[in-house]
Design a protein around this motif. Structure first.
Motif, PDB file in Angstrom:
ATOM      1  N   GLY A 260       0.783  -1.227   0.000  1.00  0.00           N
ATOM      2  CA  GLY A 260       0.000   0.000   0.000  1.00  0.00           C
ATOM      3  C   GLY A 260       0.814   1.276   0.000  1.00  0.00           C
ATOM      4  N   ARG A 261       2.038   1.229   0.524  1.00  0.00           N
ATOM      5  CA  ARG A 261       2.871   2.438   0.603  1.00  0.00           C
ATOM      6  C   ARG A 261       3.938   2.423  -0.474  1.00  0.00           C
ATOM      7  N   THR A 262       4.305   3.607  -0.911  1.00  0.00           N
ATOM      8  CA  THR A 262       5.295   3.742  -1.987  1.00  0.00           C
ATOM      9  C   THR A 262       6.598   3.052  -1.635  1.00  0.00           C
ATOM     10  N   GLU A 263       7.075   3.237  -0.397  1.00  0.00           N
ATOM     11  CA  GLU A 263       8.353   2.630  -0.008  1.00  0.00           C
ATOM     12  C   GLU A 263       8.279   1.108   0.002  1.00  0.00           C
ATOM     13  N   GLN A 264       7.094   0.556   0.291  1.00  0.00           N
ATOM     14  CA  GLN A 264       6.933  -0.895   0.256  1.00  0.00           C
ATOM     15  C   GLN A 264       7.053  -1.412  -1.173  1.00  0.00           C
ATOM     16  N   ARG A 265       6.430  -0.720  -2.088  1.00  0.00           N
ATOM     17  CA  ARG A 265       6.493  -1.151  -3.488  1.00  0.00           C
ATOM     18  C   ARG A 265       7.915  -1.015  -4.044  1.00  0.00           C
ATOM     19  N   LYS A 266       8.639  -0.002  -3.616  1.00  0.00           N
ATOM     20  CA  LYS A 266      10.017   0.183  -4.081  1.00  0.00           C
ATOM     21  C   LYS A 266      10.921  -0.949  -3.610  1.00  0.00           C
ATOM     22  N   MET A 272       9.552 -12.013  -8.045  1.00  0.00           N
ATOM     23  CA  MET A 272       9.936 -12.877  -6.942  1.00  0.00           C
ATOM     24  C   MET A 272       9.844 -12.151  -5.602  1.00  0.00           C
ATOM     25  N   GLU A 273      10.357 -10.910  -5.560  1.00  0.00           N
ATOM     26  CA  GLU A 273      10.326 -10.142  -4.313  1.00  0.00           C
ATOM     27  C   GLU A 273       8.883  -9.832  -3.891  1.00  0.00           C
ATOM     28  N   THR A 274       8.051  -9.516  -4.867  1.00  0.00           N
ATOM     29  CA  THR A 274       6.649  -9.200  -4.570  1.00  0.00           C
ATOM     30  C   THR A 274       5.931 -10.420  -4.025  1.00  0.00           C
ATOM     31  N   LEU A 275       6.102 -11.567  -4.672  1.00  0.00           N
ATOM     32  CA  LEU A 275       5.449 -12.792  -4.209  1.00  0.00           C
ATOM     33  C   LEU A 275       5.959 -13.207  -2.833  1.00  0.00           C
ATOM     34  N   GLU A 276       7.243 -13.001  -2.586  1.00  0.00           N
ATOM     35  CA  GLU A 276       7.802 -13.352  -1.281  1.00  0.00           C
ATOM     36  C   GLU A 276       7.140 -12.540  -0.168  1.00  0.00           C
ATOM     37  N   ARG A 277       6.938 -11.248  -0.409  1.00  0.00           N
ATOM     38  CA  ARG A 277       6.274 -10.396   0.582  1.00  0.00           C
ATOM     39  C   ARG A 277       4.819 -10.818   0.784  1.00  0.00           C
ATOM     40  N   LEU A 278       4.132 -11.129  -0.292  1.00  0.00           N
ATOM     41  CA  LEU A 278       2.725 -11.515  -0.199  1.00  0.00           C
ATOM     42  C   LEU A 278       2.558 -12.862   0.496  1.00  0.00           C
ATOM     43  N   ARG A 279       3.471 -13.774   0.257  1.00  0.00           N
ATOM     44  CA  ARG A 279       3.373 -15.078   0.898  1.00  0.00           C
ATOM     45  C   ARG A 279       3.781 -15.028   2.364  1.00  0.00           C
ATOM     46  N   GLY A 280       4.516 -13.992   2.744  1.00  0.00           N
ATOM     47  CA  GLY A 280       4.881 -13.811   4.147  1.00  0.00           C
ATOM     48  C   GLY A 280       4.023 -12.771   4.831  1.00  0.00           C
ATOM     49  N   VAL A 281       2.783 -12.657   4.385  1.00  0.00           N
ATOM     50  CA  VAL A 281       1.895 -11.581   4.825  1.00  0.00           C
ATOM     51  C   VAL A 281       1.549 -11.669   6.310  1.00  0.00           C
ATOM     52  N   LYS A 282       1.720 -12.825   6.913  1.00  0.00           N
ATOM     53  CA  LYS A 282       1.393 -12.997   8.329  1.00  0.00           C
ATOM     54  C   LYS A 282       2.145 -12.004   9.205  1.00  0.00           C
ATOM     55  N   GLU A 283       3.330 -11.596   8.752  1.00  0.00           N
ATOM     56  CA  GLU A 283       4.139 -10.644   9.516  1.00  0.00           C
ATOM     57  C   GLU A 283       3.488  -9.270   9.597  1.00  0.00           C
ATOM     58  N   GLN A 284       2.538  -8.996   8.716  1.00  0.00           N
ATOM     59  CA  GLN A 284       1.888  -7.686   8.669  1.00  0.00           C
ATOM     60  C   GLN A 284       0.688  -7.581   9.613  1.00  0.00           C
ATOM     61  N   VAL A 285       0.364  -8.676  10.289  1.00  0.00           N
ATOM     62  CA  VAL A 285      -0.838  -8.702  11.131  1.00  0.00           C
ATOM     63  C   VAL A 285      -0.461  -9.164  12.529  1.00  0.00           C
ATOM     64  N   GLN A 286      -0.937  -8.448  13.528  1.00  0.00           N
ATOM     65  CA  GLN A 286      -0.723  -8.855  14.905  1.00  0.00           C
ATOM     66  C   GLN A 286      -1.793  -9.848  15.330  1.00  0.00           C
ATOM     67  N   ASP A 287      -1.497 -10.592  16.409  1.00  0.00           N
ATOM     68  CA  ASP A 287      -2.532 -11.471  16.939  1.00  0.00           C
ATOM     69  C   ASP A 287      -3.533 -10.632  17.734  1.00  0.00           C
ATOM     70  N   GLU A 288      -4.804 -11.028  17.632  1.00  0.00           N
ATOM     71  CA  GLU A 288      -5.899 -10.258  18.245  1.00  0.00           C
ATOM     72  C   GLU A 288      -5.814  -8.814  17.766  1.00  0.00           C
ATOM     73  N   ASP A 289      -5.730  -8.661  16.441  1.00  0.00           N
ATOM     74  CA  ASP A 289      -5.478  -7.359  15.805  1.00  0.00           C
ATOM     75  C   ASP A 289      -6.799  -6.655  15.487  1.00  0.00           C
ATOM     76  N   ASP A 290      -7.266  -5.842  16.420  1.00  0.00           N
ATOM     77  CA  ASP A 290      -8.521  -5.128  16.213  1.00  0.00           C
ATOM     78  C   ASP A 290      -8.417  -4.132  15.067  1.00  0.00           C
ATOM     79  N   ALA A 291      -7.228  -3.550  14.883  1.00  0.00           N
ATOM     80  CA  ALA A 291      -7.041  -2.593  13.788  1.00  0.00           C
ATOM     81  C   ALA A 291      -7.235  -3.282  12.441  1.00  0.00           C
ATOM     82  N   PHE A 292      -6.733  -4.511  12.324  1.00  0.00           N
ATOM     83  CA  PHE A 292      -6.897  -5.269  11.084  1.00  0.00           C
ATOM     84  C   PHE A 292      -8.368  -5.571  10.826  1.00  0.00           C
ATOM     85  N   ILE A 293      -9.079  -6.024  11.849  1.00  0.00           N
ATOM     86  CA  ILE A 293     -10.497  -6.339  11.700  1.00  0.00           C
ATOM     87  C   ILE A 293     -11.290  -5.093  11.347  1.00  0.00           C
TER      88      ILE A 293
END
Length: 309
Positions: A260-266, A272-293
């Motif tokens: 979502g952010r410019t620096e992330q896309r850069k 390969m790099e894009t798919l690696e980030r998407l497949r490791g998406v769990k790192e972007q979400v906290q447990d019991e993450d009310d902000a995500f919900i």
């Protein structure tokens, strides 16, 4: 009127920790009242039910609420001895062999599934075997394994079986069959991303990354492998209330969090790099993450889906 799952007021109380014991008791009381009026209120999935699903179903009541929300309770009452009958039969050996090979792959570090002879793996085998007998022309799909495992963590085997039936037949028809309707929904996700996350969508297009490459597993496994467990349960609360569009909304939020952010896309210079980030998406979400919900609740795909369909 906003067609998204929630309203902006949800953002006012977003926290990254679980609700207080007092709040849990209040929510339990509300759900007990709703369950007691099931035929009048819950069957229509009224605004009261939807609001409570957005807030999260108390863990102590998911075993009761999920089967009610998805219609599994009704199916079970109409077929009182069917699961017992299927469970007592040996099953087709070809499916049995495949299921047995998959058992220890489902949540291998969860205490319920550690032992091959433990009640978790035995229960999982029974539920999946019963499903192959219930739908012999469809059989077993590996993506059903983690879905059934999460159900078993929250309810007895018979209820888990009927929830799996409802998910496979009513909520995600064709996802687990040779027809693979999932291919259609992955294509729909491309359109949804174009409308809701144009910058991320453009990045995916530029690097030849199609949703089929990363989102197929997300959708078929109902995010069981891609979200922290307590956040996953909150997503399923919404899924059993609203259906498949919740999965698309979660997918949109995950892509947004990764790209979502410019620096992330850069930082993702190629496919390969894009798919690696998407497949490791769990790192972007906290447990019991009310902000995500809250972000999922506020992501509006309804108008986009109506336009596309």
């Amino acid at each position: 009127m906003n067609n998204s799952l929630g309203c902006t007021c949800l953002l006012c109380c977003v926290r990254s920790v679980g609700p207080s014991p007092e709040l849990v008791r209040q929510r339990e009381a509300k759900w007990i009242n709703i369950i007691g009026q099931w035929n009048r209120i819950l069957l229509r999935k009224s605004s009261t039910v939807k609001l409570q699903c957005q807030k999260g179903i108390p863990a102590s009541l998911r075993a009761k609420c999920w089967p009610l929300l998805c219609g599994a309770t009704g199916r079970m009452r109409q077929n009182t001895i069917l699961y017992e009958t299927l469970d007592s039969q040996p099953g087709m050996q070809s499916w049995v062999d495949i299921i047995e090979r998959d058992l220890d792959r489902q949540f291998p570090f969860h205490e319920m599934f550690l032992s091959k002879d433990g009640h978790g793996q035995r229960g999982l085998f029974r539920v999946l075997k019963a499903y192959t007998q219930f739908q012999p022309e469809e059989g077993y799909c590996q993506a059903q394994g983690p879905v059934a495992a999460v159900l078993l963590m929250n309810m007895p085997a018979e209820e888990a079986f009927w929830c799996l039936v409802q998910i496979s037949e009513q909520f995600l028809p064709g996802y687990y069959s040779p027809l693979l309707v999932i291919l259609f929904d992955a294509a729909i996700l491309t359109w949804v991303l174009k409308k809701t996350c144009p910058a991320a969508h453009k990045h995916l297009q530029q690097h030849g990354v199609e949703p089929l490459m990363f989102a197929t597993d997300w959708l078929m496994c109902l995010f069981t492998r891609h979200l922290p467990f307590n956040t996953l349960l909150r997503v399923w609360d919404l899924f059993f209330c609203y259906g498949v569009r919740v999965l698309l909304q979660v997918a949109v939020v995950l892509v947004r969090r990764v790209l979502g952010r410019t620096e992330q896309r850069k930082q993702c210079q190629g496919q390969m790099e894009t798919l690696e980030r998407l497949r490791g998406v769990k790192e972007q979400v906290q447990d019991e993450d009310d902000a995500f919900i809250a972000e999922v609740n506020l992501t509006n795909t309804t108008k986009t889906l109506k336009t596309k369909i």
